[in-house]
Design an enzyme around this catalytic site. Sequence first.
Site, PDB file in Angstrom:
ATOM      1  CB  SER A   1      20.420  86.723   1.085  1.00 22.05           C
ATOM      2  OG  SER A   1      19.749  87.253  -0.031  1.00 22.05           O
TER       3      SER A   1
ATOM      4  CE  LYS B   1      11.160  86.033  -4.454  1.00 22.95           C
ATOM      5  NZ  LYS B   1      11.603  87.111  -5.324  1.00 22.95           N
TER       6      LYS B   1
ATOM      7  CG  ASN C   1      11.028  89.819  -0.803  1.00 23.92           C
ATOM      8  OD1 ASN C   1      10.230  90.444  -0.132  1.00 23.92           O
ATOM      9  ND2 ASN C   1      12.162  90.335  -1.226  1.00 23.92           N
TER      10      ASN C   1
ATOM     11  CG  ASP D   1      11.641  90.889  -4.698  1.00 21.27           C
ATOM     12  OD1 ASP D   1      12.799  90.986  -4.250  1.00 21.27           O
ATOM     13  OD2 ASP D   1      11.064  89.792  -4.857  1.00 21.27           O
TER      14      ASP D   1
ATOM     15  CB  ALA E   1       4.206  87.826 -17.798  1.00 22.06           C
ATOM     16  N   GLY E   2       6.555  86.559 -15.239  1.00 23.30           N
ATOM     17  CA  GLY E   2       6.618  85.608 -14.115  1.00 23.30           C
ATOM     18  C   GLY E   2       6.564  86.354 -12.792  1.00 23.30           C
ATOM     19  N   GLY E   3       7.078  85.706 -11.729  1.00 24.50           N
ATOM     20  CA  GLY E   3       7.000  86.277 -10.387  1.00 24.50           C
ATOM     21  C   GLY E   3       7.727  87.606 -10.263  1.00 24.50           C
TER      22      GLY E   3
ATOM     23  CE1 TYR F   1      19.592  88.763  -8.052  1.00 27.93           C
ATOM     24  CE2 TYR F   1      20.650  86.622  -7.916  1.00 27.93           C
ATOM     25  CZ  TYR F   1      19.578  87.449  -7.643  1.00 27.93           C
ATOM     26  OH  TYR F   1      18.507  86.969  -6.970  1.00 27.93           O
TER      27      TYR F   1
HETATM   28  N1  LIG Z   1      17.610  91.155  -8.915  1.00 25.95           N
HETATM   29  C1  LIG Z   1      16.770  90.602  -8.071  1.00 25.95           C
HETATM   30  O1  LIG Z   1      16.725  90.946  -6.881  1.00 25.95           O
HETATM   31  C2  LIG Z   1      15.822  89.561  -8.576  1.00 25.95           C
HETATM   32  C3  LIG Z   1      14.648  89.258  -7.861  1.00 25.95           C
HETATM   33  C4  LIG Z   1      13.787  88.276  -8.377  1.00 25.95           C
HETATM   34  C5  LIG Z   1      14.112  87.617  -9.568  1.00 25.95           C
HETATM   35  N2  LIG Z   1      15.250  87.923 -10.249  1.00 25.95           N
HETATM   36  C6  LIG Z   1      15.589  87.239 -11.527  1.00 25.95           C
HETATM   37  O2  LIG Z   1      14.474  87.347 -12.414  1.00 25.95           O
HETATM   38  C7  LIG Z   1      14.408  86.213 -13.272  1.00 25.95           C
HETATM   39  C8  LIG Z   1      12.988  85.658 -13.308  1.00 25.95           C
HETATM   40  O3  LIG Z   1      12.606  85.181 -12.030  1.00 25.95           O
HETATM   41  P1  LIG Z   1      11.070  84.811 -11.709  1.00 25.95           P
HETATM   42  O4  LIG Z   1      10.992  84.550 -10.268  1.00 25.95           O
HETATM   43  O5  LIG Z   1      10.146  85.804 -12.339  1.00 25.95           O
HETATM   44  O6  LIG Z   1      10.903  83.431 -12.526  1.00 25.95           O
HETATM   45  P2  LIG Z   1       9.557  82.810 -13.098  1.00 25.95           P
HETATM   46  O7  LIG Z   1       8.374  83.203 -12.267  1.00 25.95           O
HETATM   47  O8  LIG Z   1       9.837  81.370 -13.309  1.00 25.95           O
HETATM   48  O9  LIG Z   1       9.340  83.521 -14.551  1.00 25.95           O
HETATM   49  C9  LIG Z   1      10.237  83.250 -15.590  1.00 25.95           C
HETATM   50  C10 LIG Z   1       9.930  84.185 -16.802  1.00 25.95           C
HETATM   51  O10 LIG Z   1      10.925  83.906 -17.800  1.00 25.95           O
HETATM   52  C11 LIG Z   1      10.268  83.492 -19.020  1.00 25.95           C
HETATM   53  N3  LIG Z   1      11.091  82.470 -19.665  1.00 25.95           N
HETATM   54  C12 LIG Z   1      11.715  81.418 -19.077  1.00 25.95           C
HETATM   55  N4  LIG Z   1      12.369  80.681 -20.002  1.00 25.95           N
HETATM   56  C13 LIG Z   1      12.150  81.297 -21.203  1.00 25.95           C
HETATM   57  C14 LIG Z   1      12.539  81.034 -22.552  1.00 25.95           C
HETATM   58  N5  LIG Z   1      13.308  79.955 -22.851  1.00 25.95           N
HETATM   59  N6  LIG Z   1      12.143  81.870 -23.524  1.00 25.95           N
HETATM   60  C15 LIG Z   1      11.373  82.958 -23.233  1.00 25.95           C
HETATM   61  N7  LIG Z   1      10.946  83.267 -21.988  1.00 25.95           N
HETATM   62  C16 LIG Z   1      11.332  82.448 -20.989  1.00 25.95           C
HETATM   63  C17 LIG Z   1       8.934  82.948 -18.573  1.00 25.95           C
HETATM   64  O11 LIG Z   1       8.037  82.949 -19.667  1.00 25.95           O
HETATM   65  P3  LIG Z   1       6.748  81.964 -19.684  1.00 25.95           P
HETATM   66  O12 LIG Z   1       5.707  82.636 -18.839  1.00 25.95           O
HETATM   67  O13 LIG Z   1       6.389  81.883 -21.120  1.00 25.95           O
HETATM   68  O14 LIG Z   1       7.201  80.646 -19.103  1.00 25.95           O
HETATM   69  C18 LIG Z   1       8.571  83.950 -17.458  1.00 25.95           C
HETATM   70  O15 LIG Z   1       8.099  85.148 -18.005  1.00 25.95           O
HETATM   71  C19 LIG Z   1      15.443  85.210 -12.729  1.00 25.95           C
HETATM   72  O16 LIG Z   1      16.561  85.248 -13.554  1.00 25.95           O
HETATM   73  C20 LIG Z   1      15.794  85.737 -11.349  1.00 25.95           C
HETATM   74  O17 LIG Z   1      17.135  85.462 -11.009  1.00 25.95           O
HETATM   75  C21 LIG Z   1      16.104  88.880  -9.772  1.00 25.95           C
END
Ligand SMILES: NC(=O)c1ccc[n+]([C@@H]2O[C@H](COP(=O)([O-])OP(=O)(O)OC[C@H]3O[C@@H](n4cnc5c(N)ncnc54)[C@H](OP(=O)(O)O)[C@@H]3O)[C@@H](O)[C@H]2O)c1
Length: 275
Positions: A21, A70, A91, A106, A131-133, A225
Amino acid sequence: MIKGSTAIYGIFGNPVSHSKSPLMHNAAFRYFGLDACYVAFDVLPERLDQATQAIRALNMRGVNITVPHKERIMPLLDYLSPEAEAIGAVNTVKNSQGLLYGYNTDAWGFIQSLSERGIYVKGKRILVLGAGGAARAVVYALAKEGAVLFIYNRTAQKAESLALEYGSMGSIISAVSQKDLEDLVSLGGIDMVINTTSLGLKAEDPLPCDIGSLNPNTIVCDLIYKRTPLLQAASEAGCTTTLDGSGMLLWQGVYAFQIWTGLTPPVELMREALR
Ligand SMILES: NC(=O)c1ccc[n+]([C@@H]2O[C@H](COP(=O)([O-])OP(=O)(O)OC[C@H]3O[C@@H](n4cnc5c(N)ncnc54)[C@H](OP(=O)(O)O)[C@@H]3O)[C@@H](O)[C@H]2O)c1
């Protein structure tokens, strides 16, 4: 050139040194000749309250918020946009004369990253993995656009809560089990697959779902990314349209820049800076 008058913007995250960023926003400040600079701040979770107070105390003009802050920053702000409130995550923060306004860019950024590729989601059957953030912003955005959604998550209960929560927005949303997931993918009834899990960040990660039998017309999208194993496997399976998360990163930043400055962001320059 940093001067006594330079306005400070930044990003709060932990870790944050990998963030792109600063490249994108400083390029945009330079383009307009603004007396402003954007810095990354590694803020420990237990220091978030103090860091948020510092936005006011140091008269920082705006900050982006990334993992893991966040959600936790929300009660520390003065106002929340309707999107931030509905998604449950902020964000982007704007400091307006000591009052802190929280936004979520986002969701809009994600939709914009699709529409710039000519992808429109209304009525499309979309499988969301995770189903995370990040999934919250994506599901909110897709539901608002009228997509038909299927959510699969390792922790099934989180997928069920998300489906229930956003189902009331008028879209059809269901949480799916591992077995349903296999059927959905192999029967060819899916127009788009979106990985919002962190699987794929590391080269040795397993695929977030088996896509061997995907229809070649299925669009495959990953929020990470870079070109992930999922995107690679999709191409190998014949899928012609694949997208990584760099478009979403760009467009959430474009919208944040516009919120902070009121200027029309130099999108291509920001894209080039990210590259
Ligand atoms: N392009 C962009 O602008 C942008 C913006 C935001 C995020 N992202 C990317 O999105 C991804 C997720 O971010 P987040 O903020 O949502 O993270 P988060 O809230 O920690 O959520 C992580 C997600 O991944 C799942 N997960 C993690 N480890 C796993 C495994 N070993 N097997 C199966 N499922 C697994 C989790 O499942 P459980 O619920 O079962 O733990 C949950 O659904 C990251 O890679 C981040 O870099 C990109």
